[in-house]
Design a protein around this motif. Structure first.
Motif, PDB file in Angstrom:
ATOM      1  N   TRP A  27       0.933  -1.219  -0.057  1.00  0.00           N
ATOM      2  CA  TRP A  27      -0.047   0.009  -0.085  1.00  0.00           C
ATOM      3  C   TRP A  27       0.797   1.395   0.019  1.00  0.00           C
ATOM      4  CZ3 TRP A  27      -3.843  -1.896   4.224  1.00  0.00           C
ATOM      5  CH2 TRP A  27      -4.812  -2.635   3.636  1.00  0.00           C
ATOM      6  N   ILE A  28       1.941   1.125   0.804  1.00  0.00           N
ATOM      7  CA  ILE A  28       2.782   2.330   0.838  1.00  0.00           C
ATOM      8  C   ILE A  28       3.365   2.586  -0.463  1.00  0.00           C
ATOM      9  CG2 ILE A  28       4.799   3.302   2.033  1.00  0.00           C
ATOM     10  CD1 ILE A  28       4.140   1.793   4.553  1.00  0.00           C
ATOM     11  N   ARG A  32       2.782   5.883  -2.752  1.00  0.00           N
ATOM     12  CA  ARG A  32       3.897   6.734  -3.231  1.00  0.00           C
ATOM     13  C   ARG A  32       3.999   6.646  -4.815  1.00  0.00           C
ATOM     14  NH1 ARG A  32       9.663   5.595  -0.434  1.00  0.00           N
ATOM     15  NH2 ARG A  32       8.380   6.438   1.339  1.00  0.00           N
TER      16      ARG A  32
END
Length: 220
Positions: A27-28, A32
């Motif tokens: 998810w991160i 990004r």
């Protein structure tokens, strides 16, 4: 599995934690990447808008340059009763189209661009008022036409300033735009700082000129 965790968590729980970590990291990374992609798209959209506005402003400023009136032509108009016809032009089609995205422009460009198009709108409204006035009072309309010429000069100058900033941003980049703005700001501050030193001498010179002019008028 990690032997150390076996005393605290079952193998299934450990697998769940590891899977959750992978999902969170995914998810991160995805977030990004999305931000980077959106930032790139915003930058491309901003540059496209700037190029389009530059083309529109440059075309109209060139028209204003061609329509500038010399003193002889202006005296002829003032001496007669003919009010020149002001052509109706659509000089803000691109601006109206991209107005909702004007916030994407560099901050240093927004105010000059908006100021230019505001003056264009004022010119259009004034031209309509002048046309109506010409039907009622030609002498008054001729005076208004002189005011209109002054408005075109102001629009031409603001258009040139907007073009200068847009060209700097489009061809040299936003960093060059910021550097140029900072240099101009420093030069302005330097001029302001010199005022206390030069102002008394300038006032004294002006006072002397006024005194000489007054004494010359009083002489027989």
């Amino acid at each position: 599995m990690t032997p150390y965790l076996d005393s605290f968590l079952s193998p299934h729980a450990q697998q769940g934690i590891i899977a959750g970590l992978f999902i969170a990291v995914g998810w991160i990374v995805a977030a990004r990447q999305n931000r980077n992609r959106e930032g790139k798209q915003r930058g491309e959209r901003s540059r496209d808008i700037q190029r389009a506005l530059l083309a529109e402003i440059r075309a109209h400023v060139a028209t204003l340059e061609a329509q500038r009136m010399d003193e002889a032509a202006l005296r002829t108009i003032l001496a007669g009763d003919h009010v020149p016809v002001i052509p109706k032009q659509a000089n803000d089609r691109i601006y109206v189209t991209v107005l909702k995205d004007v916030h994407l422009l560099p901050e240093l460009i927004i105010d000059p661009v908006v100021t230019y198009y505001r003056q264009i709108a004022m010119m259009g409204a004034f031209a309509e008022a002048l046309e109506k006035q010409a039907e009622k009072d030609r002498a008054r309309a001729i005076g208004m036409f002189v005011d209109y010429l002054e408005m075109t000069e102001a629009a031409r100058e603001s258009g040139q300033e907007a073009m200068r900033l847009l060209m700097t941003s489009v061809f040299l980049g936003e960093e060059a735009l910021r550097q140029a703005h900072e240099k101009e700001r420093e030069a302005l501050l330097a001029d302001i700082a010199r005022l206390p030193a030069t102002l008394p001498a300038e006032l004294a010179e002006l006072r002397d000129r006024l005194n000489r002019r007054s004494s010359g008028r009083s002489d027989p």
